[in-house]
Design a protein around this motif. Structure first.
Motif, PDB file in Angstrom:
ATOM      1  N   SER A 201       0.830  -1.205   0.000  1.00 16.04           N
ATOM      2  CA  SER A 201       0.000   0.000   0.000  1.00 16.04           C
ATOM      3  C   SER A 201       0.863   1.253   0.000  1.00 16.04           C
ATOM      4  CB  SER A 201      -0.918  -0.013   1.229  1.00 16.04           C
ATOM      5  OG  SER A 201      -1.659   1.179   1.315  1.00 16.04           O
ATOM      6  N   LYS A 205       0.812   4.220  -2.806  1.00 16.17           N
ATOM      7  CA  LYS A 205       0.458   5.587  -2.414  1.00 16.17           C
ATOM      8  C   LYS A 205       1.609   6.550  -2.659  1.00 16.17           C
ATOM      9  CE  LYS A 205      -3.052   4.237   0.945  1.00 16.17           C
ATOM     10  NZ  LYS A 205      -3.413   4.089   2.378  1.00 16.17           N
ATOM     11  N   ALA A 268      -3.599  12.682  -1.151  1.00 16.99           N
ATOM     12  CA  ALA A 268      -2.569  11.659  -1.417  1.00 16.99           C
ATOM     13  C   ALA A 268      -1.491  11.700  -0.332  1.00 16.99           C
ATOM     14  CB  ALA A 268      -1.952  11.885  -2.794  1.00 16.99           C
ATOM     15  N   GLY A 271      -2.849  10.080   2.748  1.00 12.88           N
ATOM     16  CA  GLY A 271      -2.869   8.628   2.580  1.00 12.88           C
ATOM     17  C   GLY A 271      -1.492   8.030   2.822  1.00 12.88           C
TER      18      GLY A 271
END
Length: 410
Positions: A201, A205, A268, A271
């Motif tokens: 992840s 990201k 973003a 995240g």
């Protein structure tokens, strides 16, 4: 499971001074030391809470109610309402929120609905005591106190085996730490699959963030930055409720650029921060920074404003100095593309690394904390980690371990 959230409600025009007058007398609330007319200490899942007001050029004043809790948000709101009903039939909270737009209810049930409708969950945040409930933290602190008192009462250094035996006897005999050994530590390890998933992840990201950061680079470099020093009278108003106890509270609310490109870049970045916290910062400290208990960022006012709330050890100046010296890239990810922020490059370089400019920016963005509650005001984030290790080692000692290296923690 922890939850961090704020409840942000618009205050009726002309009512903000009344709300401020209602809240200001409470100040800093600590269990067993300060009258707690709101009932925070009776909510056994609550770590920290605050009530503040802030102003917006378009929407006027808002009431912000911050919560850092164990368990689910809905259950916590139910507990808050139940405690309010037991204290004064909910009269104080009902009167407070009757100064807010959209609430005209007269019952605790109506207030519950209103509060849940105004919950804002964070974009990103950090918790030092991963997996630890409020009661877990308090128990660990009491265990440390018993151990420290027992060893201190000896008057001279004891042989490690003797010290261990005396400490275990004292813990088993002290009613303030009853069943101290039966409260398991939930642990902080993600496990192999959790780490693998978080790593994948993070990579995804990071790529998405870098693309958006580069696309928005021309606007980022052209953005104005504010260099004004914070007003002296304003700084004095902030200082009224600071440094009352070793732990402090901070509320910052800034304007952010609202064009679609920079809004996407900010999301973003958040995240990326969320995944970094999950994967890397699980041991109680944010890198080298060991003073944060709970902190988080949230959008409000139609995503035009960014809230930052933090509960931390030490003074606000030492706290911000720590960030600028040790975590400026993280601050840039969170506050980059905010109006007036020190100039950054791709939301990574510059910005908070310019310490004086960042500290002025942060201080200008702060609002006074009117009410603040800490469930364990004398326990620092560093002490929480130490106490956690101590009790875990003593549980092993109770089961027969002869390892007395835990004595180095006392």
């Amino acid at each position: 499971m922890h939850n961090k959230f704020t409840i942000v409600a618009p205050i009726l025009t002309g009512h903000h001074a009344t709300v401020q007058d209602m809240l200001k007398p409470f100040g800093t609330i600590c269990p067993d030391t300060t009258p707690d007319s709101i009932g925070f200490a009776q909510i056994d899942t609550l770590h920290f809470a605050s009530l503040c007001i802030f102003n917006d050029v378009q929407d006027g004043w808002s009431l912000l109610f911050e919560h850092n809790i164990d368990g689910q948000i809905e259950d916590h709101i139910d507990n808050l309402i139940a405690v309010a009903e037991a204290l004064d039939s909910g009269a104080f909270l009902l009167e407070l929120y009757n100064h807010c737009a959209g609430f005209d209810g007269q019952t605790p049930a109506a207030l519950r609905t209103y509060l849940l409708q105004h919950v804002i969950k964070p974009q990103a945040g950090f918790i030092s005591a991963v997996g630890m409930s409020r009661d877990h933290i308090r128990l660990d602190a009491r265990v440390y106190d018993v151990v420290d008192a027992t060893l201190g009462a000896a008057g001279q250094p004891l042989a490690p085996g003797t010290a261990q035996a005396q400490v275990l006897d004292a813990l088993n005999a002290d009613p303030s730490v009853a069943d101290w050994h039966s409260f398991p530590d939930p642990g902080r390890d993600l496990g192999l699959l959790g780490k693998l998933g978080a790593t994948l992840s993070l990579l995804g990201k990071a790529i998405g963030f870098l693309v958006l950061a580069i696309i928005n680079l021309p606007r980022e470099r052209a953005a104005d930055q504010e260099r004004a020093r914070p007003d002296i009278d304003f700084q004095l108003s902030l200082a009224e409720n600071e440094d009352i106890i070793p732990t402090n509270h901070m509320l910052s609310v800034v304007y952010v650029h609202t064009d679609a490109g920079r809004q996407l870049a900010k999301r973003a970045a958040f995240g990326l921060l969320r995944t970094l916290v999950t994967l890397v910062f699980r041991k109680g400290f944010l890198g080298e920074i060991d003073t944060i208990h709970f902190a988080h960022w949230s959008f409000c006012n139609d995503n035009r404003r960014l809230i930052f709330v933090s509960n931390y050890d030490g003074s606000w100046r030492s706290y911000l100095d720590d960030f600028t010296l040790k975590a400026s890239n993280g601050l840039n990810l969170a506050w980059g593309h905010s109006v007036g922020y020190p100039k950054t490059w791709a939301m990574l370089k510059g910005g908070a690394s310019n310490g004086p400019q960042f500290i002025d920016f942060a201080r200008r963005s702060m609002f006074p904390t009117l009410v603040w509650y800490s469930a364990y005001p004398s326990v620092s984030a560093t002490n929480i980690g130490r106490n956690r290790m101590l009790r875990a080692a003593l549980i092993k000692a109770r089961s027969g371990s002869t390892d007395t290296s835990w004595l180095e923690l006392v």
